[in-house]
Design a protein around this motif. Structure first.
Motif, PDB file in Angstrom:
ATOM      1  N   LEU A  26      28.595  19.360 -22.316  1.00  0.00           N
ATOM      2  CA  LEU A  26      28.508  19.118 -20.884  1.00  0.00           C
ATOM      3  C   LEU A  26      29.885  18.939 -20.249  1.00  0.00           C
ATOM      4  N   LEU A  27      30.770  18.202 -20.922  1.00  0.00           N
ATOM      5  CA  LEU A  27      32.105  17.954 -20.371  1.00  0.00           C
ATOM      6  C   LEU A  27      33.166  18.893 -20.939  1.00  0.00           C
ATOM      7  N   LYS A  28      32.813  19.629 -21.992  1.00  0.00           N
ATOM      8  CA  LYS A  28      33.737  20.583 -22.646  1.00  0.00           C
ATOM      9  C   LYS A  28      34.960  19.894 -23.240  1.00  0.00           C
ATOM     10  N   TRP A  29      34.800  18.654 -23.699  1.00  0.00           N
ATOM     11  CA  TRP A  29      35.893  17.911 -24.341  1.00  0.00           C
ATOM     12  C   TRP A  29      35.686  17.991 -25.849  1.00  0.00           C
TER      13      TRP A  29
ATOM     14  N   HIS B  93      22.675  26.170 -28.315  1.00  0.00           N
ATOM     15  CA  HIS B  93      21.768  27.191 -27.787  1.00  0.00           C
ATOM     16  C   HIS B  93      21.252  26.799 -26.404  1.00  0.00           C
ATOM     17  N   ARG B  94      20.870  25.539 -26.252  1.00  0.00           N
ATOM     18  CA  ARG B  94      20.286  25.090 -24.972  1.00  0.00           C
ATOM     19  C   ARG B  94      21.323  24.946 -23.860  1.00  0.00           C
ATOM     20  N   LEU B  95      22.484  24.406 -24.207  1.00  0.00           N
ATOM     21  CA  LEU B  95      23.450  24.063 -23.160  1.00  0.00           C
ATOM     22  C   LEU B  95      24.629  25.023 -23.034  1.00  0.00           C
ATOM     23  N   ALA B  96      24.945  25.779 -24.078  1.00  0.00           N
ATOM     24  CA  ALA B  96      26.144  26.611 -24.033  1.00  0.00           C
ATOM     25  C   ALA B  96      25.840  28.100 -24.182  1.00  0.00           C
ATOM     26  N   GLY B  97      24.568  28.455 -24.197  1.00  0.00           N
ATOM     27  CA  GLY B  97      24.217  29.868 -24.284  1.00  0.00           C
ATOM     28  C   GLY B  97      24.458  30.505 -25.640  1.00  0.00           C
ATOM     29  N   ALA B  98      24.627  29.723 -26.656  1.00  0.00           N
ATOM     30  CA  ALA B  98      24.819  30.264 -28.008  1.00  0.00           C
ATOM     31  C   ALA B  98      23.495  30.872 -28.479  1.00  0.00           C
TER      32      ALA B  98
END
Length: 194
Positions: free
Chosen positions: A26-29, A92-97
């Protein structure tokens, strides 16, 4: 006190995992996520230290000490596997993997999968038995029957899981609609002759 700490460690495991994955996707950290996920083993270390201190201070070895050893063994064997599995689903759910592959359902591929899971259970039992044996030696002449009973429980669990994994090897699951063979080994010999 030990039981409360085991519960706190389990809750802490899932909280750190959720925070680590949320920060990552979500934050890409990514670095912060790695630090949070690397804090997971610290929970087991704290549980181990507190259990050792409890025994050192004269606590009678009880079921809670055995449960702590089983919990640590399970986390050592299945913790990384669980994190990796959940990371794949969250990615898969949040990053489109791509969707993570499901475990094989049929045949020898399923038997190999079950065998690998059984090896994790063997590792969990080995870690738990080693910790419990260390506690038995640490306590010395005191009553260690509860610790010994948890060693037996760990070994029985590995044995039962081994029988389940072996069943997948001897009687591999077949897809619906495929004719069931009366004898798996006879079918294998016929295929080898061809």
């Amino acid at each position: 006190m030990i039981v409360a700490l085991i519960i706190a460690c389990e809750v802490g495991f899932w909280v750190l995992l959720a925070l680590g994955l949320a920060v990552r996707y979500l934050l890409k950290w990514r670095r912060t996520s790695v630090v949070l996920l690397l804090c997971e083993p610290v929970l087991e270390l704290v549980l181990f230290i507190v259990t050792a201190i409890d025994l050192k201070n004269g606590a009678e070895p009880g079921w809670e000490h055995g449960l702590a050893a089983l919990y640590i063994g399970f986390t050592v064997a299945y913790g990384h596997y669980t994190i990796r599995w959940l990371d794949g689903h969250v990615a898969h759910r949040l990053a489109g993997a791509p969707r993570p592959p499901k475990p094989p359902q049929y045949g020898m591929a399923r038997a190999r999968h079950e065998g690998r899971l059984w090896l994790r259970t063997v590792l969990a039992a080995a870690v738990a038995c080693a910790l419990l044996q260390g506690a038995v030696w640490y306590v010395g002449d005191g009553d260690t029957s509860s610790l010994r009973s948890f060693q037996g429980a760990a070994l029985r669990t590995a044995g039962i899981h081994g029988l389940i994994a072996l069943a997948y090897l001897i009687w591999p699951k077949k897809p619906k609609g495929e004719p069931a063979s009366a004898d798996h080994f006879a079918t294998s010999k016929e295929q080898a002759r061809r």
